[in-house]
Every structure is written in structure tokens, then in C-alpha cells.
Design a protein around this motif. Structure first.
Motif, PDB file in Angstrom:
ATOM      1  N   MET A  84      14.412 -16.600  21.128  1.00  0.00           N
ATOM      2  CA  MET A  84      13.339 -17.404  21.840  1.00  0.00           C
ATOM      3  C   MET A  84      12.191 -17.384  22.900  1.00  0.00           C
ATOM      4  O   MET A  84      11.706 -18.265  23.218  1.00  0.00           O
ATOM      5  CB  MET A  84      14.325 -18.487  22.523  1.00  0.00           C
ATOM      6  N   LEU A  85      12.604 -15.902  22.734  1.00  0.00           N
ATOM      7  CA  LEU A  85      11.158 -15.769  23.737  1.00  0.00           C
ATOM      8  C   LEU A  85      10.173 -14.857  22.735  1.00  0.00           C
ATOM      9  O   LEU A  85       8.582 -14.466  23.509  1.00  0.00           O
ATOM     10  CB  LEU A  85      11.412 -14.503  24.730  1.00  0.00           C
ATOM     11  N   LEU A 156      23.225 -24.997  21.281  1.00  0.00           N
ATOM     12  CA  LEU A 156      23.901 -25.897  22.750  1.00  0.00           C
ATOM     13  C   LEU A 156      24.525 -25.631  22.673  1.00  0.00           C
ATOM     14  O   LEU A 156      25.774 -26.087  23.712  1.00  0.00           O
ATOM     15  CB  LEU A 156      23.544 -27.315  22.858  1.00  0.00           C
ATOM     16  N   MET A 157      25.415 -25.509  21.391  1.00  0.00           N
ATOM     17  CA  MET A 157      26.730 -25.624  21.704  1.00  0.00           C
ATOM     18  C   MET A 157      28.006 -24.192  21.620  1.00  0.00           C
ATOM     19  O   MET A 157      26.869 -23.206  20.965  1.00  0.00           O
ATOM     20  CB  MET A 157      27.801 -25.805  20.482  1.00  0.00           C
ATOM     21  N   GLY A 231      13.843 -31.125  13.177  1.00  0.00           N
ATOM     22  CA  GLY A 231      14.594 -29.835  13.359  1.00  0.00           C
ATOM     23  C   GLY A 231      13.498 -29.292  14.064  1.00  0.00           C
ATOM     24  O   GLY A 231      13.725 -28.278  15.349  1.00  0.00           O
ATOM     25  N   GLY A 232      12.028 -29.124  13.484  1.00  0.00           N
ATOM     26  CA  GLY A 232      11.133 -28.460  14.637  1.00  0.00           C
ATOM     27  C   GLY A 232      11.018 -28.983  16.453  1.00  0.00           C
ATOM     28  O   GLY A 232      11.245 -27.620  16.867  1.00  0.00           O
ATOM     29  N   PHE A 233      11.452 -30.263  16.318  1.00  0.00           N
ATOM     30  CA  PHE A 233      11.240 -30.936  17.123  1.00  0.00           C
ATOM     31  C   PHE A 233      12.500 -30.769  17.889  1.00  0.00           C
ATOM     32  O   PHE A 233      12.172 -30.812  18.716  1.00  0.00           O
ATOM     33  CB  PHE A 233      10.361 -32.094  17.045  1.00  0.00           C
ATOM     34  N   ALA A 234      13.148 -30.791  17.188  1.00  0.00           N
ATOM     35  CA  ALA A 234      14.391 -30.551  17.961  1.00  0.00           C
ATOM     36  C   ALA A 234      14.623 -29.209  18.408  1.00  0.00           C
ATOM     37  O   ALA A 234      15.670 -29.167  19.375  1.00  0.00           O
ATOM     38  CB  ALA A 234      15.940 -30.671  17.242  1.00  0.00           C
ATOM     39  N   TYR A 237      12.848 -28.917  21.933  1.00  0.00           N
ATOM     40  CA  TYR A 237      13.142 -29.452  22.569  1.00  0.00           C
ATOM     41  C   TYR A 237      14.926 -29.133  23.438  1.00  0.00           C
ATOM     42  O   TYR A 237      14.981 -28.809  24.474  1.00  0.00           O
ATOM     43  CB  TYR A 237      14.226 -30.877  22.895  1.00  0.00           C
ATOM     44  N   VAL A 238      15.843 -28.749  22.457  1.00  0.00           N
ATOM     45  CA  VAL A 238      16.760 -28.170  22.799  1.00  0.00           C
ATOM     46  C   VAL A 238      16.752 -26.384  23.518  1.00  0.00           C
ATOM     47  O   VAL A 238      17.433 -26.384  24.429  1.00  0.00           O
ATOM     48  CB  VAL A 238      17.453 -27.426  21.238  1.00  0.00           C
ATOM     49  N   GLU A 239      15.698 -25.684  23.024  1.00  0.00           N
ATOM     50  CA  GLU A 239      15.256 -24.634  23.674  1.00  0.00           C
ATOM     51  C   GLU A 239      14.573 -24.872  25.183  1.00  0.00           C
ATOM     52  O   GLU A 239      15.643 -23.564  25.943  1.00  0.00           O
ATOM     53  CB  GLU A 239      13.803 -23.564  22.863  1.00  0.00           C
ATOM     54  N   ARG A 240      14.155 -25.342  25.360  1.00  0.00           N
ATOM     55  CA  ARG A 240      13.465 -25.403  27.162  1.00  0.00           C
ATOM     56  C   ARG A 240      14.895 -26.615  27.786  1.00  0.00           C
ATOM     57  O   ARG A 240      14.775 -26.290  28.845  1.00  0.00           O
ATOM     58  CB  ARG A 240      12.836 -26.419  26.562  1.00  0.00           C
ATOM     59  N   ARG A 241      15.354 -27.690  26.564  1.00  0.00           N
ATOM     60  CA  ARG A 241      16.655 -27.869  27.419  1.00  0.00           C
ATOM     61  C   ARG A 241      17.878 -26.704  28.144  1.00  0.00           C
ATOM     62  O   ARG A 241      18.770 -26.358  29.753  1.00  0.00           O
ATOM     63  CB  ARG A 241      17.497 -28.858  27.350  1.00  0.00           C
ATOM     64  N   ALA A 242      18.174 -25.771  26.945  1.00  0.00           N
ATOM     65  CA  ALA A 242      18.912 -24.615  26.936  1.00  0.00           C
ATOM     66  C   ALA A 242      18.271 -23.215  28.483  1.00  0.00           C
ATOM     67  O   ALA A 242      19.037 -23.706  28.827  1.00  0.00           O
ATOM     68  CB  ALA A 242      19.369 -24.174  25.580  1.00  0.00           C
ATOM     69  N   ARG A 243      17.044 -23.370  28.528  1.00  0.00           N
ATOM     70  CA  ARG A 243      16.505 -22.995  29.252  1.00  0.00           C
ATOM     71  C   ARG A 243      16.697 -23.406  30.786  1.00  0.00           C
ATOM     72  O   ARG A 243      17.370 -22.695  31.765  1.00  0.00           O
ATOM     73  CB  ARG A 243      15.001 -22.120  29.806  1.00  0.00           C
ATOM     74  N   ALA A 244      16.660 -24.523  30.772  1.00  0.00           N
ATOM     75  CA  ALA A 244      16.445 -25.006  31.883  1.00  0.00           C
ATOM     76  C   ALA A 244      18.000 -25.294  32.671  1.00  0.00           C
ATOM     77  O   ALA A 244      18.242 -25.157  33.930  1.00  0.00           O
ATOM     78  CB  ALA A 244      16.484 -27.070  32.155  1.00  0.00           C
ATOM     79  N   ALA A 245      19.378 -25.430  31.931  1.00  0.00           N
ATOM     80  CA  ALA A 245      20.152 -25.498  32.153  1.00  0.00           C
ATOM     81  C   ALA A 245      20.772 -24.634  32.034  1.00  0.00           C
ATOM     82  O   ALA A 245      22.274 -23.870  32.738  1.00  0.00           O
ATOM     83  CB  ALA A 245      21.328 -26.845  30.623  1.00  0.00           C
ATOM     84  N   ALA A 246      20.053 -23.290  31.849  1.00  0.00           N
ATOM     85  CA  ALA A 246      21.030 -22.073  31.567  1.00  0.00           C
ATOM     86  C   ALA A 246      22.092 -21.712  31.228  1.00  0.00           C
ATOM     87  O   ALA A 246      22.649 -21.114  31.296  1.00  0.00           O
ATOM     88  CB  ALA A 246      20.816 -21.222  33.259  1.00  0.00           C
TER      89      ALA A 246
END
Length: 251
Positions: A84-85, A156-157, A231-234, A237-246
Motif C-alpha cells: 500500500m505504500l 478490510l476484512m 475495483g480501482g476506485f474501491a 477508498y478502502v485503502e484510505r479508510r483502512a489507514r484512517a481506521a488503522a
């Protein structure tokens, strides 16, 4: 980058004892299931269709479990954060994983046909052999793109396998890989129409029995491109959400 990433993940999958064992056992089971199902129904003339459908089931299983398992494996190996980085969009890094599972699953299609021929004497008389090969390539690529859409939710799962277990049989059933869609309830029609697996299975079936292959293959490819875009948009989005929620590295 996509080519090298795909080759690397194909090599990695091919060296997994679990994947090798599944690749050796599943085609025999799928071929046996298809043959006895169609023989009991008095449809011996459709055994080659059964073998193709059973092989496609193997491709779908490989993509489904590969997409979910790949994300989990990256978590367990501690490399998901590095992915992800990476200085590339996440979709370009995850896509080779899902395409690699589709290429690995193509072995299931070939092995199921081979075992059907060797064990049960199924004659592999394809109406359009060249179109069958082209449809198989389109189907594998399409399932790889569909796997990317699934993988974006698996990030996310913590227990992605729970979702894969629930999706395996319903998808191949609704897609008409082994059972005709016409015998299913009417409410499954709209679901089947938006799945690339449905049109991929239809294209392979038309190439086997004789029929218009390219319309179904074109629709399959078009839906897969939509899956790639979503899938690209998701994934972003999921990457940013996972980072924000740790929650990215949760195992």
C-alpha cells in the motif's frame, strides 16, 4: 510492472504445497461430478459441456480463494503495508495477484478436460477450437479483474475466507457453469446478467457446441472492464479508510 508482478505471483502460487495439492485433486473431483451428473440425467451427448463447465468452476474457485487468500497472505507475511505504500496506485499492485490466480486457475480448466478424456472417454470435439481458446483467455482475464473488485473488500476484512466460502457455490450456480440458468428461479436472472462469469461460461459453451461466441465474450470483457474501474476506485477508498481506521494490518 503488471507483467513482472503477474509472473512473480504465478511462481509464488505454483510453489505453494496447498495450491499444488488443490490443483491436482480438484480437476478430478470436478470432472467426476460433471460426468455422473449428466450421465444420471441421460444427457451423454453433453458430457463435453459438463467438462468445460466443471473446469470453469475450478477457475472461479481459484480466483475467489486466491483473491481473498492473497490479501491475507500479504497480511501474515507483513508485506501488505509495503504494497500500500508503494509509489503506484494500489490497483496496479493488487491486479497482478488476482490475474495470477486466474492464470493458475486456467490449469483447472485444462486438467478437467484432460481427466475427462482419460478417465471417462469424453471426446473433446470443439465446434470452434480457436474461438474456444480466445474465449478461455477472455474468461481468465475477466475473472482476474472481477477478483480485483472482490479483493478491494477483502482488505478490510480480517476473515476474508468466510466471505469466499459463502460466494463460491452461489456464483457458479447462478452463472450457469454446470446448471442451465433457465432452470433457476426468475429472480436470479438480473444477478446472472451482471456477472462476468455468466458471459464467460456462455462464450465457452457456445465455442464448444457451436454458436455466436463473440457477443458473449465481448459482454464478458466489457463487464470485466467495469469491474476493473470499480475495483480501482474501491481499492483507493478502502485503502484510505483502512489507514484512517488503522485496520490494514489486522490479522
Amino acid at each position: 510492472m503488471l507483467l513482472l508482478g503477474t509472473l512473480m505471483h504465478v511462481k509464488q502460487i505454483s510453489r505453494s504445497p496447498f495450491e499444488v495439492a488443490i490443483a491436482m485433486v480438484v480437476p478430478i473431483v470436478q470432472a467426476t461430478l460433471a460426468v455422473y451428473l449428466f450421465r444420471s440425467g441421460g444427457e451423454q451427448h453433453r458430457l463435453i459441456e459438463a467438462a468445460v463447465g466443471a473446469g470453469l468452476m475450478g477457475v472461479w474457485s481459484s480466483v475467489l480463494f486466491g483473491s481473498g487468500g492473497a490479501i491475507q497472505n500479504q497480511r501474515w507475511q507483513g508485506t501488505l503495508e509495503m504494497i500500500m505504500l508503494a509509489p503506484r496506485r494500489p490497483v496496479l499492485v493488487i491486479l497482478p495477484i488476482t490475474v495470477a490466480t486466474g492464470l493458475t486457475g486456467a490449469y483447472s480448466l485444462l486438467a478437467t478436460l484432460a481427466w475427462g478424456r482419460l478417465l471417462y472417454g469424453i471426446r473433446l470435439d470443439f465446434a470452434h477450437p480457436a474461438a474456444f481458446v480466445a474465449a478461455a483467455v477472455v474468461c481468465v482475464v475477466a475473472l482476474g479483474m472481477f477478483g480485483l473488485l472482490l479483493a478491494s473488500t477483502f482488505v478490510l476484512m480480517r476473515n476474508a475466507n468466510a466471505l469466499t466460502n459463502a460466494l463460491e457455490y452461489p456464483i457458479w450456480l447462478v452463472s450457469g457453469m454446470l446448471v442451465p440458468i433457465t432452470v433457476l428461479p426468475a429472480w436470479t436472472g438480473p444477478i446472472a446478467a451482471v456477472l462476468p462469469t455468466t458471459w464467460g461460461a456462455r462464450a465457452l459453451r457456445e465455442a464448444t457446441t457451436g454458436g455466436p461466441v463473440w457477443p458473449s465474450a465481448g459482454i464478458c470483457l466489457a463487464i470485466s472492464l467495469v469491474c476493473l474501474t470499480l475495483g480501482g476506485f474501491a481499492m483507493t477508498y478502502v485503502e484510505r479508510r483502512a489507514r484512517a481506521a488503522a485496520t490494514l494490518a489486522l490479522a
